[in-house]
Structures are given as C-alpha cells and as structure tokens.
Design a protein around this motif. Structure first.
Motif, PDB file in Angstrom:
ATOM      1  N   UNK A  35      40.747  51.303  68.247  1.00 60.46           N
ATOM      2  CA  UNK A  35      40.405  49.925  68.498  1.00 60.46           C
ATOM      3  C   UNK A  35      38.899  49.853  69.312  1.00 60.46           C
ATOM      4  N   UNK A  36      38.520  50.992  69.997  1.00 58.66           N
ATOM      5  CA  UNK A  36      37.383  51.038  70.727  1.00 58.66           C
ATOM      6  C   UNK A  36      36.239  51.194  69.875  1.00 58.66           C
ATOM      7  N   UNK A  37      36.465  52.212  68.614  1.00 55.72           N
ATOM      8  CA  UNK A  37      35.477  52.423  67.646  1.00 55.72           C
ATOM      9  C   UNK A  37      35.023  51.315  66.784  1.00 55.72           C
ATOM     10  N   UNK A  44      28.396  44.305  74.200  1.00 56.53           N
ATOM     11  CA  UNK A  44      28.587  45.705  73.996  1.00 56.53           C
ATOM     12  C   UNK A  44      28.147  46.073  72.776  1.00 56.53           C
ATOM     13  N   UNK A  45      27.763  47.252  72.383  1.00 58.81           N
ATOM     14  CA  UNK A  45      27.349  47.795  71.016  1.00 58.81           C
ATOM     15  C   UNK A  45      28.740  48.214  70.496  1.00 58.81           C
ATOM     16  N   UNK A  51      36.653  51.752  77.948  1.00 58.60           N
ATOM     17  CA  UNK A  51      38.013  51.939  77.296  1.00 58.60           C
ATOM     18  C   UNK A  51      38.891  51.097  78.294  1.00 58.60           C
ATOM     19  N   UNK A  52      38.650  50.743  79.730  1.00 60.29           N
ATOM     20  CA  UNK A  52      39.190  49.897  80.424  1.00 60.29           C
ATOM     21  C   UNK A  52      39.294  48.370  80.010  1.00 60.29           C
ATOM     22  N   UNK A  57      42.401  44.422  77.206  1.00 60.63           N
ATOM     23  CA  UNK A  57      42.783  43.108  76.293  1.00 60.63           C
ATOM     24  C   UNK A  57      43.843  43.543  75.132  1.00 60.63           C
ATOM     25  N   UNK A  58      43.894  45.014  74.679  1.00 59.19           N
ATOM     26  CA  UNK A  58      44.991  45.275  73.942  1.00 59.19           C
ATOM     27  C   UNK A  58      46.138  46.016  74.160  1.00 59.19           C
TER      28      UNK A  58
END
Length: 440
Positions: A35-37, A44-45, A51-52, A57-58
């Motif tokens: 998800x982060x990728x 944010x880019x 990660x926090x 959020x997810x």
C-alpha cells in the motif's frame, strides 16, 4: 492458531478458534508495505508516505480482512479433517466490543450437525408400483387417429358431423379476426353443432364461446387469443365458412406401415397394434416410474425419524439469504424447507450406503440416449454413433447440462435400487384408471 470443539449435544457444537499475532502479522505487514508503495497522499511523494500514517489509515481494515481469510480457510480445513457433517454454514457468535488490537484474538462459531439415523428401504407399508397397460380401447383409438392423420381430404358441399371446416372467427369488440380449421366432432355446444350442420361455403354462423369445444384449451387457438382471455370469454363470435372437407381414413396397408415405421418393419394390422401397445407402454412407464419415485420419497420421509438442529437452522436461514429475515420469516421458511432437507439427508445416506456413483462414461452414454430420444421426436430415428458422440461432447461441455444430466442419472440409479430393494406391490391398471387412482 488453535482450534477446539465443544460438543453441546448430538446436533449442536461450538468451535473455538484462537489466533495469535504471529499467525497474521507478516501478511499484514507485507500488504501495508505494498500500500505504501502505491499510496497517493497529498504532501508526500509516491512511495514516501510514513508507515505510521499508512497503518493509521489502512491497518485495521487490512487486519480484519486477513484474519477473516485465516478463519475461513482454517475453519473449513478443520471441518474437513475432523469429518464433521455440518448443516448450513458455521455461524459466528457475536462478541460485544471486540478488541482487534489485542495480540490474541478469540472467535467462536456455532455448528449445526447432521443427525445420525438409519434408512430402511423396506418400508412398513408397501408402496404401489403401477404397471400401466394399453388396453384394447386405447389401441383402437390410436389406430383411428393414425388413419385420420394420414388420410386424405375430400371436399364437401355442406357441413357434416365428422368434417373439418376452415373459416374465419370474428368479433370486432373483442378484436378477434382469425382464420382456422375446426373439427366438428370436437365441438361440444349443441347450439353450435345445430348452427354449423348443413351450412355451405360462404355462409356465416353465430357461435357461443362458452363451452364451444369439448376441450377448453382449443378455444384460444381457434380464436387466436391467449389462454387467459379465452378462459374468461363469454360472448358470441361469427364464423364465416371458407372450406369444408371430410378426412377419408388411410387404409391399413403396407404403404401406411412403411410411412410409420420404415420399410417392412411392420407388415400387418396385428403387428401395427402390437407396436402401438409396446410404444405406448414404454411412454407410460416413465409416468409410473415418476409416480413411484415420488411415493417412495414420501414414504421414506414419513418413516425415517430423526431430529434436526432446528434452532440453529432457523438462525442460519435468518442471516444467510440476500436480505436478512425476521425470526418469524425464518421460522416459516424453515417449516417450508424442512421436508426437502430431510429427504436430502435420507437420499445422501442411501447413495453413500449403496455406493451409488455417476461415472463420466455412463454419463456420456446417458446423454447419448437422451439425445437419441429427442432426435426421434423430430423423425430422425437412426442417427449414427459419431453424430451422437459429437452432440454429447458439446452438451457435456456445459457445466449446467452436466449437473442436470447427473441429477437425472442419479435419480434413475435410485429408482433402480428402489425397484430391487424397496417394499413394493405391483398393480396393473389402464392409463385412465392410473390417472384417476394416482392423481385423484
């Protein structure tokens, strides 16, 4: 993960599933990293979101999803390995204020268990197996129908009691304007018969629709209207005669026999009647077999006693459909479906105990036989095996058809078993007596 079962009684149990953080943590972390990728969050880019923030959020949704997958997979595996014969599906027990943040998660599922019972095919009271015979009267009537069907039309000048009359039915108010041919011997109304008899081409008669024909279904096709409208219609129609014919019966000769059965397959009137008797009784056998299957089913349900986990099944019915039902609705649905469920269990037991199976090769032969009978109805009496193989292959390529034919073949296997082992008494009857006795 740890799964245990608590037996409540013979028909009910509770399965407890304990899941620790180690069971799902790696999978959850991997999904959140993915998800982060991909996450697009303002400020944010792409790929650089903390990660926090991703977890905030997810995290909960991913955790719930993965735990539910674990529960489903492992619960199904447990039921299979323990050979638990359950009815419906496991029902999760509701837990107030469930805490998804704990390191150890505990779940409980209610199970409704299939009852243990024995099936006796030799029921206490014998079931009637009807053997329907084609009697002399029926055979003579069939011969007459054949002679009439293959006879020739002879033009007549006026209407007689056995003629076929072509004309136009009309009633402007009812939007009726339909050309058809009627057989005078199928007219029931005395008023209509008196009006038609002796009339000539070009003449018009007024006929009542109510009780016009001996068979009610004939009115809708004669008037060119739907059956519902015809059944309610009580008026008069005008019938204008365009053509009058008498059907001269065909002679019972070799030419007719060859048309019916192929060259020299039947060579006398006696052989014709024997063939009619044989073919009729084959058709009757299908009806008597279905009646036998229905009667044995009813008898087995009546005489095979066992309890069901009724309260569990009502709860399962209440929540398992497209929309939730009230308690009263679920109770009504259970009462409607209980008989069918009982027979499913009885039938399953019979199939298992007698090792009844549907093999692909016999399913293919069954399909070919079904196709051959269908083709015969359209006059194709002797199809080549390669032709049947090709059609059967196409039919068996359709999963819905495979399921339908498999069910039919299994019904046939059950019927054969019942004929061999059930408590039956054979009763020979005419077709008319069968209809009166079996369906009165």
């Amino acid at each position: 993960m740890n799964i245990t079962k608590e037996q409540i009684d013979d028909l009910n149990a509770v399965v407890k599933v304990a899941i620790s953080k180690e069971d799902y943590q790696d999978k959850v972390e991997k999904i959140l990293k993915d998800y982060r990728k991909q996450a697009n969050i303002p400020g944010f880019r792409k790929g650089q979101v903390p990660m926090g923030l991703i977890k905030k959020q997810y995290g909960k949704a991913v955790l719930v999803d993965e735990v539910n997958k674990l529960l489903q997979d492992n619960l199904n595996k447990y039921l299979t390995e323990e050979k638990l014969d359950v009815l419906g599906n496991p029902l999760p027990k509701q837990q107030e204020n469930f805490d998804w943040d704990k390191d150890h998660l505990d779940f409980e599922f209610e199970l409704g268990l299939a009852p243990s019972f024995d099936v006796q095919l030799k029921t206490k009271k014998a079931v009637t197996q009807y053997k329907i015979v084609a009697d002399k009267k029926m055979i003579e009537e069939q011969v007459e129908r054949i002679q009439k069907q293959y006879g020739k039309l002879v033009s007549k000048s006026e209407v007689g009691k056995k003629d076929e009359v072509t004309g136009i039915f009309a009633n402007e108010a009812e939007d009726i304007d339909h050309k058809t041919t009627i057989e005078i011997d199928k007219v029931k109304s005395k008023k209509a018969l008196d009006a038609l008899t002796g009339k000539k081409v070009g003449e018009a008669v007024t006929l009542p629709t109510k009780g016009l024909f001996k068979e009610d279904y004939l009115l809708s096709s004669a008037l060119g209207i739907n059956r519902d409208k015809a059944d309610k219609l009580d008026t008069n129609v005008t019938f204008t005669i365009e053509e009058i014919n008498e059907r001269e019966p065909a002679a019972l000769d070799q030419d007719l026999f060859d048309k019916l059965f192929g060259k020299d397959k039947v060579t006398s009137e006696k052989e014709l009647k024997d063939r009619i008797k044989e073919d009729s009784e084959k058709q009757f056998e299908q009806q008597s077999d279905q009646k036998l299957l229905n009667d044995i089913t009813e008898k087995l349900i009546d005489e095979t006693k066992f309890e069901l986990p009724a309260e569990f099944l009502k709860k399962w019915i209440q929540i398992s459909g497209e929309k939730p039902l009230s308690e009263d609705e679920a109770k009504e649905e259970f009462e409607r479906s209980e008989k069918g469920l009982r027979y499913q269990l009885i039938e399953g037991k019979i199939i298992q105990e007698n090792n009844l199976q549907v093999q692909f090769d016999e399913l293919k032969e069954f399909a070919k036989g079904f196709i051959k009978s269908q083709m015969a109805q359209y006059g194709h009496l002797d199809p080549k095996d390669e032709e049947l193989e090709g059609i059967a292959a196409r039919v068996l390529g359709n999963q819905d058809e495979v399921r339908r034919l498999s069910e039919q073949l299994m019904s046939q296997k059950l019927l054969d078993l019942y004929k061999e082992k059930a408590n039956l008494k054979v009763k020979e009857v005419s077709y008319d007596d069968f209809i009166k006795e079996a369906y009165s």
